[in-house]
Write a protein that holds these residues in place. Sequence first.
Motif, short mmCIF file in Angstrom:
data_model
loop_
_atom_site.label_atom_id
_atom_site.label_comp_id
_atom_site.label_asym_id
_atom_site.label_seq_id
_atom_site.Cartn_x
_atom_site.Cartn_y
_atom_site.Cartn_z
N SER A 69 90.03 -1.38 56.22
CA SER A 69 91.00 -1.01 57.24
C SER A 69 92.23 -0.37 56.62
CB SER A 69 91.38 -2.22 58.10
OG SER A 69 91.76 -3.29 57.31
N THR A 70 92.28 -0.34 55.30
CA THR A 70 93.37 0.37 54.62
C THR A 70 92.78 1.22 53.49
OG1 THR A 70 93.65 -1.49 53.09
CG2 THR A 70 95.08 -1.45 55.02
N SER A 71 93.58 2.14 53.00
CA SER A 71 93.25 2.85 51.77
C SER A 71 94.06 2.23 50.64
CB SER A 71 93.59 4.34 51.87
OG SER A 71 92.97 4.92 52.99
N PHE A 86 89.85 3.21 47.26
CA PHE A 86 88.97 3.29 48.43
C PHE A 86 89.77 3.80 49.62
CE2 PHE A 86 90.22 -1.30 48.15
CZ PHE A 86 90.96 -1.40 49.33
N TYR A 87 89.04 4.28 50.61
CA TYR A 87 89.68 4.83 51.80
C TYR A 87 89.40 3.98 53.03
CZ TYR A 87 90.71 9.26 49.44
OH TYR A 87 91.21 10.22 48.61
N GLU A 88 90.36 3.93 53.94
CA GLU A 88 90.15 3.24 55.22
C GLU A 88 88.99 3.89 55.96
OE1 GLU A 88 94.19 5.22 56.85
OE2 GLU A 88 93.16 4.11 58.42
N GLY A 89 88.21 3.08 56.62
CA GLY A 89 87.08 3.60 57.39
C GLY A 89 85.79 3.67 56.60
N LEU A 90 85.88 3.58 55.28
CA LEU A 90 84.66 3.63 54.47
C LEU A 90 84.11 2.23 54.22
CD1 LEU A 90 85.33 6.45 51.87
CD2 LEU A 90 84.43 6.57 54.21
N ASP A 91 82.82 2.16 53.96
CA ASP A 91 82.18 0.88 53.70
C ASP A 91 82.75 0.22 52.46
OD1 ASP A 91 80.47 0.46 55.80
OD2 ASP A 91 78.91 1.74 54.96
N SER A 92 82.72 -1.09 52.54
CA SER A 92 83.25 -1.90 51.46
C SER A 92 82.06 -2.32 50.59
CB SER A 92 83.90 -3.12 52.11
OG SER A 92 84.61 -3.86 51.18
N ALA A 132 98.57 -6.31 39.05
CA ALA A 132 97.61 -6.94 38.12
C ALA A 132 97.33 -8.38 38.52
CB ALA A 132 98.15 -6.86 36.70
N GLY A 133 96.05 -8.72 38.61
CA GLY A 133 95.64 -10.06 38.97
C GLY A 133 95.31 -10.21 40.45
N ASP A 134 95.76 -9.27 41.27
CA ASP A 134 95.50 -9.37 42.72
C ASP A 134 94.15 -8.76 43.08
OD1 ASP A 134 98.02 -10.46 43.08
OD2 ASP A 134 98.95 -8.56 43.64
N PRO A 135 93.42 -9.42 43.98
CA PRO A 135 92.23 -8.79 44.54
C PRO A 135 92.65 -7.80 45.63
CG PRO A 135 92.52 -10.95 45.51
CD PRO A 135 93.63 -10.77 44.50
N ILE A 136 91.85 -6.81 45.89
CA ILE A 136 92.13 -5.86 46.98
C ILE A 136 90.85 -5.59 47.78
CG2 ILE A 136 94.09 -4.66 45.94
CD1 ILE A 136 92.18 -2.49 44.98
N GLY A 137 91.03 -5.26 49.02
CA GLY A 137 89.89 -4.83 49.84
C GLY A 137 88.99 -5.98 50.28
N TYR A 138 89.45 -7.20 50.15
CA TYR A 138 88.59 -8.34 50.42
C TYR A 138 88.41 -8.62 51.92
CZ TYR A 138 93.34 -10.22 50.06
OH TYR A 138 94.70 -10.41 50.17
N ARG A 139 89.40 -8.27 52.73
CA ARG A 139 89.29 -8.56 54.16
C ARG A 139 88.05 -7.94 54.76
NH1 ARG A 139 90.15 -5.30 57.67
NH2 ARG A 139 88.10 -5.94 58.23
N SER A 140 87.77 -6.73 54.38
CA SER A 140 86.60 -6.04 54.93
C SER A 140 85.30 -6.68 54.46
CB SER A 140 86.65 -4.56 54.55
OG SER A 140 86.92 -4.42 53.17
N LEU A 141 85.28 -7.19 53.24
CA LEU A 141 84.08 -7.90 52.75
C LEU A 141 83.84 -9.14 53.60
CD1 LEU A 141 84.12 -7.92 48.84
CD2 LEU A 141 82.71 -6.56 50.38
#
Lengths: 227, 227
Positions: free
Chosen positions: A92-94, A41-47, A76-85
């Motif tokens: 806020s990051t890519s 995913f890219y910064e600035g795009l909807d989550s 492996a095992g880590d979630p990503i992109g959750y802050r924006s959710l």
Amino acid sequence: MNCKACQNSASCIIALFNKNEQENAMKYMTNYKYKKGKAIFYEGLDSESFLTIKKGIVKLVRNESNNCQILRFAKAGDPIGYRSLITHDVHSTSAIPLTDTTVCSFPKNVFLDELNYNIALTDKMLQLVANDLKHTDALLVHLTHKTAIKRIAKALLNIADIFGLNEETKMLNTSFSRYDISCIASVSTESCIRMLSELKSKGIIDLINRSIKIIDKKQLELISSSE
Amino acid sequence: MNCKACQNSASCIIALFNKNEQENAMKYMTNYKYKKGKAIFYEGLDSESFLTIKKGIVKLVRNESNNCQILRFAKAGDPIGYRSLITHDVHSTSAIPLTDTTVCSFPKNVFLDELNYNIALTDKMLQLVANDLKHTDALLVHLTHKTAIKRIAKALLNIADIFGLNEETKMLNTSFSRYDISCIASVSTESCIRMLSELKSKGIIDLINRSIKIIDKKQLELISSSE
DNA sequence: AAGATAATATGATATAAATCATATTGTAAA
DNA sequence: TTTACAATATGATTTATATCATATTATCTT
């Protein structure tokens, strides 16, 4: 494709879902594969989804003024992109894979609905975000107030910490380009190369082909934390 | 000394406590007064209480290599030092009042016990921490990849945003020393002063005695966000 | 109101690190 | 196995900004 069979299930956040919702989540889960370098995913795009890494290594970066800054890593095992959710916000990051990566994707509402009433899940997210904040606070101060050589030393230590150091060979388990290391340390690529040469000339690291051997970890720690 | 009569009660986190626990929390609440500059807590020390600001303005800073970095601010109604409570950790910042400040202090267990089963509270903390993270991520990238004049411009905008700008006079409502501004922008005090002079010479700000007038906010925004 | 003191200001200089230029090397592809 | 290309390396130069030095000013004290 089933969470129960997944090797990450022990640490996976989906395991915190209530039983029924867990089944439901699995039903809506989709796996996506990304080649090294191809953005998840890219910064600035909807989550749009709650994502966890099934396999691979991902850098979370921000681009500013033609420069790249690596803020953290996920594996492996880590979630990503959750802050924006959580804050109902754009990313806020890519997220850029450093190796070929497989991701588990859940529709965001499957996650957000559960977050509304599952305190174990909410608390887990709170712990995750609070830890991210702790690290980012520390990183910010380090990057803004330490010299380049100290930032490079710390970057190497971080890589070793997160992705491991081969016990025998002392080589970094994951190979990073000089460019990526420069993006961790907020240094130009050329300066990064110079700092690595300097560390090599002091016998603290060795540069073998394109990968890095950590000869003297103690010394790296001393350098990175010195005033 | 009673939360019900407090002018911050509308936004206060204690209002999210369950009824019984709210009464209980009030019983254990203590007010502390701190003179400007006198630390409320220090980085590295244990976190013993859940704190909110009743009155005053506080900077949250970290010291590194004889330099100071302001990471964020807090004002009346804001909780402070919560990240460390959440991760059962020492404080990662120091809290220093910029004006005489009154703090409401609750024993940490009053807060942590409630956090265990009150999802509204947990979610509120999650929102707070996630917002902090969002801001710190952005700050980190800004400080590491923008020139000093851009960082100073942004520092002024932040101050105006958080503490307000007098509509009529266009003066910053809260006066910050050049030193404090330099600690926001990660710049030496002398450079900070030079940048302010430069902005003044361009007619973007004015320096009247020791306080700052924002003449052209648009221009400041342009500068701070330019590549 | 005068003096003391800390904050602000500005000039001169040093320095770290970016940038620009070019060379060399490793790796992958033909 | 050679070739080609990107990654790494290193040198030269420039630039931004810190540091050091000193002057000026605002504010507080008495």
